[in-house]
Design an enzyme around this catalytic site. Structure first.
Site, PDB file in Angstrom:
ATOM      1  CB  SER A   1      -0.863   0.064   1.263  1.00 59.75           C
ATOM      2  OG  SER A   1      -1.672  -1.061   1.364  1.00 59.75           O
TER       3      SER A   1
HETATM    4  N1  SAH Z   1       0.661  -5.683   4.085  1.00 55.98           N
HETATM    5  C1  SAH Z   1       1.334  -5.913   2.816  1.00 55.98           C
HETATM    6  C2  SAH Z   1       0.417  -5.640   1.652  1.00 55.98           C
HETATM    7  C3  SAH Z   1      -0.056  -6.883   1.104  1.00 55.98           C
HETATM    8  S1  SAH Z   1      -1.207  -6.823  -0.223  1.00 55.98           S
HETATM    9  C4  SAH Z   1       2.612  -5.155   2.705  1.00 55.98           C
HETATM   10  O1  SAH Z   1       2.923  -4.338   3.575  1.00 55.98           O
HETATM   11  O2  SAH Z   1       3.336  -5.397   1.737  1.00 55.98           O
HETATM   12  C5  SAH Z   1      -2.349  -8.016   0.387  1.00 55.98           C
HETATM   13  C6  SAH Z   1      -1.786  -9.374   0.673  1.00 55.98           C
HETATM   14  O3  SAH Z   1      -2.854 -10.182   1.168  1.00 55.98           O
HETATM   15  C7  SAH Z   1      -1.229 -10.104  -0.544  1.00 55.98           C
HETATM   16  O4  SAH Z   1       0.093 -10.471  -0.283  1.00 55.98           O
HETATM   17  C8  SAH Z   1      -2.137 -11.322  -0.694  1.00 55.98           C
HETATM   18  O5  SAH Z   1      -1.468 -12.476  -1.157  1.00 55.98           O
HETATM   19  C9  SAH Z   1      -2.621 -11.501   0.738  1.00 55.98           C
HETATM   20  N2  SAH Z   1      -3.872 -12.268   0.893  1.00 55.98           N
HETATM   21  C10 SAH Z   1      -4.990 -12.241   0.120  1.00 55.98           C
HETATM   22  N3  SAH Z   1      -5.926 -13.080   0.614  1.00 55.98           N
HETATM   23  C11 SAH Z   1      -5.387 -13.653   1.733  1.00 55.98           C
HETATM   24  C12 SAH Z   1      -5.855 -14.601   2.690  1.00 55.98           C
HETATM   25  N4  SAH Z   1      -7.067 -15.145   2.599  1.00 55.98           N
HETATM   26  N5  SAH Z   1      -5.034 -14.945   3.702  1.00 55.98           N
HETATM   27  C13 SAH Z   1      -3.784 -14.403   3.820  1.00 55.98           C
HETATM   28  N6  SAH Z   1      -3.285 -13.499   2.944  1.00 55.98           N
HETATM   29  C14 SAH Z   1      -4.081 -13.136   1.914  1.00 55.98           C
END
Ligand code: SAH
Length: 213
Positions: free
Chosen positions: A63
């Site tokens: 983000s």
């Molecule tokens: N917090 C992260 C942003 C990640 S984007 C950062 O600082 O980089 C959202 C993330 O959620 C992605 O990596 C995606 O793979 C994960 N995601 C999506 N659905 C999910 C689920 N059901 N359980 C765990 N992770 C999930």
């Protein structure tokens, strides 16, 4: 020429965070101390402090800094909390939460990203109190529940019941809610058995993967 990362970080904190209303000094100081350039892909490093999301592979993004700050601030962490993050991605947000709380469990569904988050956190020396688990975070992580705070980094049509169940009382949860397109960033409090909601802002997130029912 190697950029002056410290100067870029300070500028990000002042221009993108403080000027836009992020007031929690602990959040500002955490984000002033964490080397975000170590959490983005090499080819995107020059954009590490830009006011925008950055692709991290596997069609996911980290983000924009303001959204990370707003989400962290809305949890009102004091330093003693156990926090669950859903969606570790690059590990950057987990690093911020780890600086603000006692202990963080971050669940990531894509194995390659769970590995990336672990590597980035270890390289930055920020893995002391942050554990990345590979699995489906929409079910929470019952082993260490209840959590004083829960931060969800991907959007769902509604708040997964398992996450509300695993939230401590009192406790706070932040999650983008909505269908594809635009989402509401919701802040949820659990207090004396009651649940209250507030919408912090409109936003756009990658979708939370949900189990097929
Ligand atoms: N917090 C992260 C942003 C990640 S984007 C950062 O600082 O980089 C959202 C993330 O959620 C992605 O990596 C995606 O793979 C994960 N995601 C999506 N659905 C999910 C689920 N059901 N359980 C765990 N992770 C999930």
């Amino acid at each position: 020429m190697i950029p002056d990362w410290e100067a870029e970080r300070r500028r990000m904190v002042e221009e993108q965070l403080r000027n836009r209303g992020i007031r929690d000094e602990r959040v500002l100081s955490a984000m002033n101390g964490i080397p975000r350039e170590g959490f983005v892909p090499l080819e995107a490093r020059l954009a590490a402090y830009f006011d925008e999301p950055i692709p991290i592979g596997c069609r996911q993004t980290v983000s924009q800094p303001y959204m990370t700050a707003l989400m962290a601030q809305s949890l009102e962490l004091g330093g003693t909390e156990t926090v669950l993050e859903v969606g570790a991605g690059s590990g950057y947000h987990a690093a911020v939460l780890g600086t603000l709380a006692a202990c963080v469990i971050s669940v990531e569904i894509i194995p390659a990203l769970a590995e990336l988050a672990r590597r980035n956190l270890a390289r930055a020396g920020l893995d002391r109190n942050v554990t990345v688990v590979c699995g489906d975070g929409s079910r929470g992580h019952p082993d260490l529940a209840p959590y004083d705070a829960i931060s969800v980094a991907a959007a769902a049509p509604k708040i997964p019941a398992a996450l509300l169940d695993q939230l401590n009382d009192p406790g706070r949860l932040v999650i983008p809610v909505g269908e594809r397109g635009e989402h509401e960033l919701r802040v949820v409090w659990k207090r004396r058995g009651r649940i209250e909601h507030r919408v912090a802002t409109l936003c756009r997130f990658v979708p939370l993967r949900l189990p097929r029912s």
